[in-house]
Design a protein around this motif. Structure first.
Motif, PDB file in Angstrom:
ATOM      1  N   LEU A  45       0.806  -1.221   0.000  1.00  0.00           N
ATOM      2  CA  LEU A  45       0.000   0.000   0.000  1.00  0.00           C
ATOM      3  C   LEU A  45       0.840   1.272   0.000  1.00  0.00           C
ATOM      4  O   LEU A  45       0.304   2.356  -0.265  1.00  0.00           O
ATOM      5  N   THR A  46       2.115   1.178   0.307  1.00  0.00           N
ATOM      6  CA  THR A  46       2.926   2.398   0.456  1.00  0.00           C
ATOM      7  C   THR A  46       4.083   2.509  -0.528  1.00  0.00           C
ATOM      8  O   THR A  46       4.573   3.625  -0.755  1.00  0.00           O
ATOM      9  N   THR A  47       4.544   1.426  -1.121  1.00  0.00           N
ATOM     10  CA  THR A  47       5.702   1.499  -2.017  1.00  0.00           C
ATOM     11  C   THR A  47       5.268   1.874  -3.435  1.00  0.00           C
ATOM     12  O   THR A  47       4.143   1.580  -3.849  1.00  0.00           O
ATOM     13  N   PRO A  48       6.161   2.527  -4.198  1.00  0.00           N
ATOM     14  CA  PRO A  48       5.837   2.873  -5.593  1.00  0.00           C
ATOM     15  C   PRO A  48       5.752   1.627  -6.468  1.00  0.00           C
ATOM     16  O   PRO A  48       6.277   0.563  -6.133  1.00  0.00           O
ATOM     17  N   ALA A  49       5.093   1.772  -7.606  1.00  0.00           N
ATOM     18  CA  ALA A  49       4.977   0.670  -8.559  1.00  0.00           C
ATOM     19  C   ALA A  49       6.305   0.466  -9.291  1.00  0.00           C
ATOM     20  O   ALA A  49       7.120   1.378  -9.409  1.00  0.00           O
ATOM     21  N   PHE A  63      -2.438   7.392  -3.414  1.00  0.00           N
ATOM     22  CA  PHE A  63      -2.447   8.799  -3.007  1.00  0.00           C
ATOM     23  C   PHE A  63      -3.060   9.665  -4.105  1.00  0.00           C
ATOM     24  O   PHE A  63      -3.868  10.564  -3.817  1.00  0.00           O
ATOM     25  N   ASN A  64      -2.695   9.406  -5.365  1.00  0.00           N
ATOM     26  CA  ASN A  64      -3.253  10.181  -6.468  1.00  0.00           C
ATOM     27  C   ASN A  64      -4.771  10.061  -6.536  1.00  0.00           C
ATOM     28  O   ASN A  64      -5.469  11.046  -6.829  1.00  0.00           O
ATOM     29  N   SER A  65      -5.286   8.874  -6.271  1.00  0.00           N
ATOM     30  CA  SER A  65      -6.733   8.664  -6.330  1.00  0.00           C
ATOM     31  C   SER A  65      -7.459   9.498  -5.283  1.00  0.00           C
ATOM     32  O   SER A  65      -8.463  10.161  -5.585  1.00  0.00           O
ATOM     33  N   ASN A 228       6.366  22.765  -6.565  1.00  0.00           N
ATOM     34  CA  ASN A 228       7.461  21.888  -6.970  1.00  0.00           C
ATOM     35  C   ASN A 228       6.903  20.670  -7.692  1.00  0.00           C
ATOM     36  O   ASN A 228       5.897  20.087  -7.269  1.00  0.00           O
ATOM     37  N   ILE A 229       7.554  20.263  -8.785  1.00  0.00           N
ATOM     38  CA  ILE A 229       7.054  19.168  -9.604  1.00  0.00           C
ATOM     39  C   ILE A 229       7.048  17.844  -8.849  1.00  0.00           C
ATOM     40  O   ILE A 229       6.245  16.956  -9.122  1.00  0.00           O
ATOM     41  N   SER A 230       7.962  17.687  -7.871  1.00  0.00           N
ATOM     42  CA  SER A 230       8.032  16.433  -7.112  1.00  0.00           C
ATOM     43  C   SER A 230       7.113  16.433  -5.896  1.00  0.00           C
ATOM     44  O   SER A 230       7.020  15.422  -5.191  1.00  0.00           O
ATOM     45  N   SER A 231       6.439  17.537  -5.646  1.00  0.00           N
ATOM     46  CA  SER A 231       5.550  17.625  -4.493  1.00  0.00           C
ATOM     47  C   SER A 231       4.262  16.849  -4.758  1.00  0.00           C
ATOM     48  O   SER A 231       3.672  16.962  -5.836  1.00  0.00           O
ATOM     49  N   PRO A 232       3.794  16.067  -3.802  1.00  0.00           N
ATOM     50  CA  PRO A 232       2.527  15.351  -4.006  1.00  0.00           C
ATOM     51  C   PRO A 232       1.323  16.275  -4.126  1.00  0.00           C
ATOM     52  O   PRO A 232       0.291  15.865  -4.637  1.00  0.00           O
ATOM     53  N   ARG A 237       0.958  18.197 -12.056  1.00  0.00           N
ATOM     54  CA  ARG A 237       1.747  17.009 -12.409  1.00  0.00           C
ATOM     55  C   ARG A 237       0.837  15.912 -12.931  1.00  0.00           C
ATOM     56  O   ARG A 237      -0.351  15.846 -12.572  1.00  0.00           O
ATOM     57  N   PRO A 238       1.342  15.027 -13.795  1.00  0.00           N
ATOM     58  CA  PRO A 238       0.539  13.871 -14.214  1.00  0.00           C
ATOM     59  C   PRO A 238       0.297  12.940 -13.040  1.00  0.00           C
ATOM     60  O   PRO A 238       1.130  12.855 -12.127  1.00  0.00           O
ATOM     61  N   ALA A 239      -0.818  12.245 -13.062  1.00  0.00           N
ATOM     62  CA  ALA A 239      -1.167  11.416 -11.910  1.00  0.00           C
ATOM     63  C   ALA A 239      -1.937  10.177 -12.361  1.00  0.00           C
ATOM     64  O   ALA A 239      -3.105  10.270 -12.746  1.00  0.00           O
ATOM     65  N   GLU A 240      -1.277   9.051 -12.344  1.00  0.00           N
ATOM     66  CA  GLU A 240      -1.935   7.782 -12.626  1.00  0.00           C
ATOM     67  C   GLU A 240      -2.689   7.337 -11.379  1.00  0.00           C
ATOM     68  O   GLU A 240      -2.104   7.178 -10.311  1.00  0.00           O
ATOM     69  N   THR A 241      -3.985   7.145 -11.499  1.00  0.00           N
ATOM     70  CA  THR A 241      -4.794   6.730 -10.357  1.00  0.00           C
ATOM     71  C   THR A 241      -4.842   5.206 -10.262  1.00  0.00           C
ATOM     72  O   THR A 241      -4.324   4.497 -11.131  1.00  0.00           O
ATOM     73  N   LEU A 242      -5.473   4.741  -9.228  1.00  0.00           N
ATOM     74  CA  LEU A 242      -5.530   3.299  -8.984  1.00  0.00           C
ATOM     75  C   LEU A 242      -6.279   2.573 -10.102  1.00  0.00           C
ATOM     76  O   LEU A 242      -5.838   1.525 -10.583  1.00  0.00           O
ATOM     77  N   ALA A 243      -7.431   3.121 -10.522  1.00  0.00           N
ATOM     78  CA  ALA A 243      -8.210   2.478 -11.579  1.00  0.00           C
ATOM     79  C   ALA A 243      -7.448   2.472 -12.904  1.00  0.00           C
ATOM     80  O   ALA A 243      -7.465   1.470 -13.638  1.00  0.00           O
ATOM     81  N   VAL A 244      -6.772   3.572 -13.220  1.00  0.00           N
ATOM     82  CA  VAL A 244      -5.972   3.626 -14.447  1.00  0.00           C
ATOM     83  C   VAL A 244      -4.799   2.655 -14.361  1.00  0.00           C
ATOM     84  O   VAL A 244      -4.428   2.019 -15.357  1.00  0.00           O
ATOM     85  N   HIS A 245      -4.220   2.520 -13.176  1.00  0.00           N
ATOM     86  CA  HIS A 245      -3.093   1.607 -12.984  1.00  0.00           C
ATOM     87  C   HIS A 245      -3.524   0.165 -13.256  1.00  0.00           C
ATOM     88  O   HIS A 245      -2.765  -0.601 -13.880  1.00  0.00           O
TER      89      HIS A 245
END
Length: 295
Positions: A45-49, A63-65, A228-232, A237-245
């Protein structure tokens, strides 16, 4: 045929249809949750893909979702609230009101892909927002407005006219009656509608493929500067959500453990939507009891 017998047959048929629908829903949810539960842990649930190696998670997508959901509700709820109040409390019954209601019905029947393409042409290309959370939030606003507006309008319509007459009899203006009497009374139903629409937004994918994008860049969760581009919190910024993932990893086939990750992400998505629905009923009931002193 004996009326009692025909009544029993009709009742049995209706119960059978209802039970069959519940069975289908239980089978679908059960399969998704059972196959995905072994993947659910804090690491997942916490690590990046990861794209080409196994062992990745859904932390950024999750987080994006939630971030996209919050931003969409912040944009769509005030508009839907104003539209619902106008249609139920102020709008006369004429052709203008009929056009507005017809527009709401047509907008609610549009496929989400069409909404996504509209968002791509307007927000991504014309307004030059690019593939971003903001583009996705605006697109989902158009997707969410019809349901939310109709829900708020029906919540206000359910309030008895005697409460409106009582407010006016006390010398309150129309606006004061709506804001101090009608809205508090309709708040539980309105909140229920908002939470139910949140579940619909959370599971949307097609509209976001063309607006929010299909990539999830690395985020620095210690950087909370939205510029900042790296800020959540950066809405550009582009954001892949859970459903899109889920759609992406099943369509590309570049992840070794794609089936396991897809099952786990699907379970998280389904559980989240179930939680939204349960919260809608629970919070709505508690608010109704608190505001009306009902037991």
């Amino acid at each position: 045929m004996n009326p009692k017998l025909s009544n029993k047959i009709a009742n049995g048929t209706l119960y059978g249809i209802a039970g069959f629908i519940v069975l289908i829903l239980a089978a679908l949810l059960g399969y998704i949750i059972i196959t995905g539960l072994p993947m659910l842990n804090w690491h997942f649930l916490t690590t990046p893909a990861r794209a080409f190696t196994a062992g990745g998670g859904i932390g950024i997508q999750l987080f994006n979702s939630f971030y996209l959901l919050l931003l969409t509700l912040l944009i769509s709820f005030p508009i839907a609230l104003g539209a619902g109040i106008y249609l139920n409390e102020y709008a006369p019954n004429n052709w203008v009101t009929n056009v507005v209601r017809t527009a709401i019905e047509i907008l609610s029947s549009l496929p989400s892909v069409v909404v996504g393409l509209f968002g791509f042409l307007i927000f991504v290309v014309q307004f030059d927002f690019g593939f971003s959370i903001l583009s996705g939030a605006f697109a989902l606003t158009f997707f969410n407005l019809p349901l939310l507006t109709r829900s708020i309008e029906e919540s206000l319509a359910a309030i008895s006219n005697t409460q409106r007459e009582g407010g006016l009899a006390l010398g309150l203006s129309k606006w004061e009656t709506v804001t101090r009497i009608i809205l508090p009374a309709a708040l539980p139903s309105i909140l229920t509608g908002v939470i139910l629409s949140a579940g619909r937004i959370f599971g949307e994918a097609a509209a976001l493929i063309f607006t929010a994008g299909q990539s999830a860049p690395a985020l620095d969760f210690t950087d909370w500067n939205p510029f900042n581009i790296s800020s959540p919190l950066n809405p550009m910024r582009p954001a892949e959500t859970l459903a899109v993932h889920i759609w992406k990893i099943n369509s590309e086939g570049i992840m070794p453990d794609a089936k396991a990750v897809s099952s786990g992400a699907s379970a998280v998505l389904v559980i989240s939507v179930l939680v939204f629905n349960i919260l809608a009923r629970f919070i709505g009931k508690r608010l109704y009891q608190k505001l009306t002193s009902a037991k």
